[in-house]
Design an enzyme around this catalytic site. Structure first.
Site, mmCIF file in Angstrom:
data_model
loop_
_atom_site.group_PDB
_atom_site.id
_atom_site.type_symbol
_atom_site.label_atom_id
_atom_site.label_comp_id
_atom_site.label_asym_id
_atom_site.label_seq_id
_atom_site.Cartn_x
_atom_site.Cartn_y
_atom_site.Cartn_z
ATOM 1 N N ASP A 137 -0.646 2.683 -7.042
ATOM 2 C CA ASP A 137 -1.737 2.631 -8.228
ATOM 3 C C ASP A 137 -2.088 4.189 -8.543
ATOM 4 O O ASP A 137 -2.319 4.223 -9.314
ATOM 5 C CB ASP A 137 -3.357 1.980 -7.678
ATOM 6 C CG ASP A 137 -2.142 0.477 -7.490
ATOM 7 O OD1 ASP A 137 -1.185 0.027 -7.052
ATOM 8 O OD2 ASP A 137 -3.411 -0.095 -6.266
ATOM 9 N N GLU A 177 -1.136 -1.010 6.359
ATOM 10 C CA GLU A 177 -0.894 -0.746 5.082
ATOM 11 C C GLU A 177 -0.287 0.533 4.856
ATOM 12 O O GLU A 177 1.359 0.586 4.053
ATOM 13 C CB GLU A 177 -2.081 -0.768 4.134
ATOM 14 C CG GLU A 177 -1.761 -0.777 3.052
ATOM 15 C CD GLU A 177 -2.811 -0.775 1.805
ATOM 16 O OE1 GLU A 177 -2.779 -1.196 0.402
ATOM 17 O OE2 GLU A 177 -4.525 -0.969 2.203
#
Length: 433
Positions: A169, A399
């Protein structure tokens, strides 16, 4: 001294428990709270985690994702199966009138490569044969959508319309391209920073532009032709191009195995040839790396990121490019026991703990390692594998991981990291049951 076999066995049980905890009935959320829905490439990777101990559930993960496929063939990047108010932007902001609710963009299409693995490694052959007949036509439609709608001029290089499509992102690769995108003109409340410290998340200036693009897609009525013409963000993303290329080769292998040969598969073969002829546009002789390309400004995105190593995964690195790129990688690997950082440590935009500006992502490592093995660079592949394993030994199933210390970065109890542990990093002691 810790018994390595006992440690690995314990981690395997923890990894299984993580997937089971994040299972919402047919699909697996990346982690609760921060990401409460089904993400496209997350679910593909997660299917590999289910495979060693629950084959039907592995297949169900993929068919659940494909249940949200648009009539155009696009498979959305997020599927909103159930309501949750812990994530923003939700379906009300996206404005898509589909069932189930979804976003209007996609993500790196690693799914076909995963399906090939499922088909080859599922022990229940009746299950595999029954699933593949339905899934392959859906995958063909998805890949045809990529090539026809995201490269209508047949350049050989598909485009991305949003940094979220890359899955990376806030990568520094998008900084310049995002500057050309206006900021959204309405107030909003982010949810991500209520779960994770803001120092590990994208800045507001990036979110303002992310949301402007979401508005833009809705205002264009999700029309592929209009968006291609007018989208202020339009990038040849080297990671998407590489993953798509590998996935198309894997899809064609599947088609051959099940006897599918038609005009559509012939078209996909031609698209492979186009990409192979065009990929040199993304090579930079100054950095000896591959980079994405901003088609709006006609400039290369010069940030040095792990995406620039994914052409190994695709088989798109030429003989002349191989050794220079390996030399870059060898020096990269010297920076940390934990490997490999998502942004090169010498890049001026490197931040070791801010999302995609530095932290280590295990599923990217897996793809790079596969590519390196394919090219015969087993030593580098093993170094990345060991660095990835060191991350989970140090900090568990997060993550991502701090590029220099291996500490947690981003969300905890994360599905795709648990899946990579089960399928890739700790495979020898994983048993089905």
């Amino acid at each position: 001294m810790i018994n390595i076999e006992n440690r690995d066995a314990h981690l395997i049980e923890e990894a299984k428990a993580t997937l089971i905890k994040n299972d919402l009935g047919g699909y697996t959320v990346p982690t609760h709270g921060l990401y409460p829905f089904q993400w496209n490439w997350d679910s593909a990777i997660v299917a590999l985690g289910w495979l060693p101990f629950d084959e039907p559930r592995a297949w169900e993960e993929t068919t659940s994702l494909l249940s949200a496929q648009w009539k155009s063939g696009m498979v959305p990047h997020v599927v909103f199966h159930k309501h949750s108010d812990t994530y923003f932007p939700g379906p009300d902001i996206w404005g898509v009138q589909n069932s189930p609710d979804s976003t209007s963009i996609t993500q790196p299409p690693v799914l076909a490569s995963v399906i090939k693995i499922l088909f080859e490694e599922t022990e229940d052959r009746a299950l595999a044969e029954s699933q593949i007949k339905t899934i392959v036509p859906q995958l063909i439609d998805y890949h045809l959508w990529w090539y026809k709608q995201r490269d209508p001029e047949n350049t050989g290089l598909v485009v991305s319309y949003h940094p979220w499509e890359s899955g990376m992102d806030n990568s520094p690769a998008w900084d310049a391209a995002l500057e050309a995108v206006p900021c959204v003109d309405w107030e909003y409340t982010r949810r991500d920073t209520s779960h994770i410290d803001a120092s590990e998340r994208p800045h507001k200036k990036e979110y303002d532009r992310f949301l402007y693009l979401v508005d833009f897609f809705r205002k264009m009525n999700f029309d592929d032709t209009l968006i291609y013409q007018d989208c202020p963000y339009r990038v040849n993303d080297v990671s998407i191009i590489s993953i798509l290329h590998r996935a198309t080769k894997d899809l064609l292998t599947l088609c051959e195995k099940i006897g599918v040969s038609n005009d559509q598969t012939a078209y996909l073969v031609k698209r492979l040839d186009l990409t192979e002829g065009a990929i040199s546009k993304l090579w930079c002789s100054e950095t000896n790396m591959f980079h994405s390309f901003d088609t709006r400004s006609n400039t290369m995105c010069k940030a040095r990121t792990s995406a620039g190593l994914l052409p190994f995964f695709a088989g798109l690195v030429s003989e002349q490019q191989t050794q220079p790129l390996i030399s870059v990688l060898d020096k990269w690997l010297e920076h940390s026991t934990y490997a490999i950082s998502s942004t090169h440590p010498d890049d001026p935009n490197y931040e070791p703990q801010r999302y995609w500006r530095g932290p280590i992502w295990i599923h990217i490592n897996w793809m790079i390692a596969i590519g390196l093995e394919d090219y015969g660079f087993s030593q580098q592949a093993q170094r990345i594998t060991e660095g990835s394993r060191a991350c989970i030994y140090k900090s568990g199933f997060n993550e991502s991981f701090h590029a220099e210390t291996g500490a947690r970065s981003g969300g905890a109890d994360f599905s795709w990291t648990a899946a990579m542990a089960l399928y890739w990093l700790l495979p020898n002691t994983t048993e089905k049951g």
